[in-house]
Scaffold this motif. Structure first.
Motif, mmCIF file in Angstrom:
data_model
loop_
_atom_site.group_PDB
_atom_site.id
_atom_site.type_symbol
_atom_site.label_atom_id
_atom_site.label_comp_id
_atom_site.label_asym_id
_atom_site.label_seq_id
_atom_site.Cartn_x
_atom_site.Cartn_y
_atom_site.Cartn_z
ATOM 1 N N ALA A 202 -4.376 43.515 17.190
ATOM 2 C CA ALA A 202 -3.366 44.455 17.698
ATOM 3 C C ALA A 202 -3.460 45.917 17.433
ATOM 4 O O ALA A 202 -2.960 46.734 18.461
ATOM 5 N N VAL A 203 -3.871 46.508 16.212
ATOM 6 C CA VAL A 203 -3.764 47.737 16.052
ATOM 7 C C VAL A 203 -4.752 48.297 17.170
ATOM 8 O O VAL A 203 -4.667 49.470 17.477
ATOM 9 N N GLU A 204 -6.002 47.850 17.214
ATOM 10 C CA GLU A 204 -7.063 48.171 18.100
ATOM 11 C C GLU A 204 -6.555 48.486 19.437
ATOM 12 O O GLU A 204 -6.940 49.384 20.252
ATOM 13 N N SER A 205 -5.817 47.489 20.093
ATOM 14 C CA SER A 205 -5.521 47.463 21.277
ATOM 15 C C SER A 205 -4.370 48.728 21.635
ATOM 16 O O SER A 205 -4.238 49.519 22.471
ATOM 17 N N LEU A 206 -3.375 48.618 20.491
ATOM 18 C CA LEU A 206 -2.222 49.565 20.587
ATOM 19 C C LEU A 206 -2.800 51.098 20.302
ATOM 20 O O LEU A 206 -2.216 51.907 20.954
ATOM 21 N N ARG A 207 -3.681 51.180 19.533
ATOM 22 C CA ARG A 207 -4.525 52.674 19.506
ATOM 23 C C ARG A 207 -5.012 53.106 20.697
ATOM 24 O O ARG A 207 -4.828 54.182 21.409
ATOM 25 N N ARG A 208 -5.782 52.109 21.522
ATOM 26 C CA ARG A 208 -6.224 52.417 22.607
ATOM 27 C C ARG A 208 -4.995 52.944 23.466
ATOM 28 O O ARG A 208 -5.298 53.870 24.423
ATOM 29 N N ALA A 209 -3.964 51.719 23.723
ATOM 30 C CA ALA A 209 -2.897 52.224 24.428
ATOM 31 C C ALA A 209 -2.301 53.854 24.298
ATOM 32 O O ALA A 209 -2.156 54.418 25.219
ATOM 33 N N VAL A 210 -2.358 54.114 22.901
ATOM 34 C CA VAL A 210 -1.782 55.480 22.700
ATOM 35 C C VAL A 210 -2.593 56.483 22.983
ATOM 36 O O VAL A 210 -2.312 57.602 23.456
ATOM 37 N N GLU A 211 -4.007 56.287 22.832
ATOM 38 C CA GLU A 211 -4.968 57.214 23.359
ATOM 39 C C GLU A 211 -4.858 57.485 24.787
ATOM 40 O O GLU A 211 -4.837 58.762 25.427
ATOM 41 N N LEU A 212 -4.663 56.466 25.496
ATOM 42 C CA LEU A 212 -4.773 56.741 26.985
ATOM 43 C C LEU A 212 -3.275 57.464 27.370
ATOM 44 O O LEU A 212 -3.291 58.056 28.384
ATOM 45 N N ASP A 213 -2.157 57.005 26.714
ATOM 46 C CA ASP A 213 -0.901 57.448 27.280
ATOM 47 C C ASP A 213 -0.179 57.861 25.882
ATOM 48 O O ASP A 213 0.579 57.063 25.338
ATOM 49 N N PRO A 214 -0.368 59.270 25.318
ATOM 50 C CA PRO A 214 0.195 59.551 24.292
ATOM 51 C C PRO A 214 1.848 59.589 24.181
ATOM 52 O O PRO A 214 2.537 59.614 23.097
ATOM 53 N N ALA A 215 2.231 59.769 25.389
ATOM 54 C CA ALA A 215 3.625 59.677 25.634
ATOM 55 C C ALA A 215 4.352 58.424 25.632
ATOM 56 O O ALA A 215 5.604 58.178 25.861
ATOM 57 N N MET A 216 3.688 57.007 25.459
ATOM 58 C CA MET A 216 4.143 56.018 25.455
ATOM 59 C C MET A 216 4.909 55.497 24.212
ATOM 60 O O MET A 216 4.245 55.057 23.419
ATOM 61 N N THR A 217 6.178 55.641 23.977
ATOM 62 C CA THR A 217 6.630 55.331 22.748
ATOM 63 C C THR A 217 6.718 54.025 22.398
ATOM 64 O O THR A 217 6.618 53.896 21.139
ATOM 65 N N GLU A 218 6.885 53.273 23.445
ATOM 66 C CA GLU A 218 6.964 51.779 23.064
ATOM 67 C C GLU A 218 5.432 51.313 22.381
ATOM 68 O O GLU A 218 5.609 50.599 21.350
ATOM 69 N N ALA A 219 4.367 52.052 22.875
ATOM 70 C CA ALA A 219 3.228 51.878 22.272
ATOM 71 C C ALA A 219 3.056 52.247 20.648
ATOM 72 O O ALA A 219 2.407 51.758 19.573
ATOM 73 N N ARG A 220 3.624 53.443 20.568
ATOM 74 C CA ARG A 220 3.501 54.123 19.218
ATOM 75 C C ARG A 220 4.406 53.223 18.078
ATOM 76 O O ARG A 220 4.043 53.129 16.900
ATOM 77 N N VAL A 221 5.730 52.654 18.477
ATOM 78 C CA VAL A 221 6.568 52.234 17.682
ATOM 79 C C VAL A 221 5.683 50.681 17.366
ATOM 80 O O VAL A 221 5.520 50.175 16.376
ATOM 81 N N ALA A 222 5.169 50.026 18.408
ATOM 82 C CA ALA A 222 4.492 48.858 18.092
ATOM 83 C C ALA A 222 3.500 48.925 17.458
ATOM 84 O O ALA A 222 2.734 48.306 16.335
ATOM 85 N N LEU A 223 2.378 50.279 17.362
ATOM 86 C CA LEU A 223 1.299 50.610 16.397
ATOM 87 C C LEU A 223 1.914 50.581 15.002
ATOM 88 O O LEU A 223 0.943 50.304 14.092
ATOM 89 N N ALA A 224 2.863 51.335 15.009
ATOM 90 C CA ALA A 224 3.391 51.393 13.482
ATOM 91 C C ALA A 224 3.751 49.976 12.861
ATOM 92 O O ALA A 224 3.419 49.821 11.542
#
Length: 230
Positions: A202-224
């Motif tokens: 999950a961390v790997e996928s969510l980190r990639r999401a944040v890399e692709l779209d740094p403004a995606m708040t939901e991904a940042r919350v899920a990554l934490a």
């Protein structure tokens, strides 16, 4: 003749993004040949594209004009699946889901082998709350093209809603393989992996999401959340 010349010029204008010119020329064509279905279809598409490409706030009047033109085209050419499909997509964008489903069903009936129409109908049915019907159409689209990442992502949303988290994860893994730059797909995959207690993946996928779209708040919350569990 003059009508043919104007029609040809309208296509050339649209090809370079001059939708104002294309619309003006098509209206001149239709003033001479009001029953030309293809001209009404293109007029609707150009109004829709002008709305999409508006630099300032897009005008709802373009969507109204697009809807009217595509409705006329569908009336004049009831056997043209392309016209019904375009009208269905536009109605879906305007939140007329009943109209969208009706038009897209007509397109599917006229050309049952067109996978894109199955995908479009699946999206409309999902938004309308018909998850069973949506799943059927999306699986048809995937059967035609296993690498259809958008269809797999949409199917995953249905499976997740039904509680089939493992199934959703499978579809999302295929979606990110087909759409490696799709931040939303990576975010959704990370979220379902987290539900499956696969925190490291999950961390790997969510980190990639944040890399692709740094403004995606939901991904940042899920990554934490994933990092806290890993």
């Amino acid at each position: 003749g003059l009508v043919e010349a104007r029609y040809g010029l309208s296509s050339a204008a649209a090809a370079v993004g001059d939708f104002d010119g294309a619309i003006s020329l098509l209206r001149q064509v239709l003033s001479s040949v009001p029953g030309l279905a293809e001209a009404h279809y293109n007029l609707g598409i150009h109004h829709w594209n002008r709305h999409k490409n508006a630099v300032a706030s897009p005008s709802a009047s373009d969507l109204d004009a697009a809807s009217a033109a595509l409705t006329t085209a569908a009336t004049l050419a009831p056997g043209d699946a392309r016209v019904h499909a375009a009208r269905g997509r536009l109605l879906g964008e305007r939140d007329d889901l009943a109209g969208a489903v009706e038009s897209l069903r007509r397109a599917r009936k006229l050309e049952p082998d067109r996978a894109e129409y199955a995908y479009d109908l699946g999206l409309a049915l999902r938004l309308a709350g018909d998850f069973e019907g949506a799943e059927t159409q999306l699986r048809i689209a995937i059967a035609h093209d296993a690498a259809n990442g958008l269809a797999r992502r949409a199917l995953a949303l249905i499976l997740r809603t039904r509680g089939d988290i493992a199934g959703a994860a499978t579809e999302l893994a295929a979606a990110v393989a087909a759409l490696p730059a799709d931040a939303q797909a990576h975010h959704l995959l990370g979220s379902v992996l987290l539900k499956l207690d696969r925190s490291e993946a999950a961390v790997e996928s969510l980190r990639r999401a944040v890399e692709l779209d740094p403004a995606m708040t939901e991904a940042r919350v899920a990554l934490a959340q994933a990092l806290a569990r890993a």
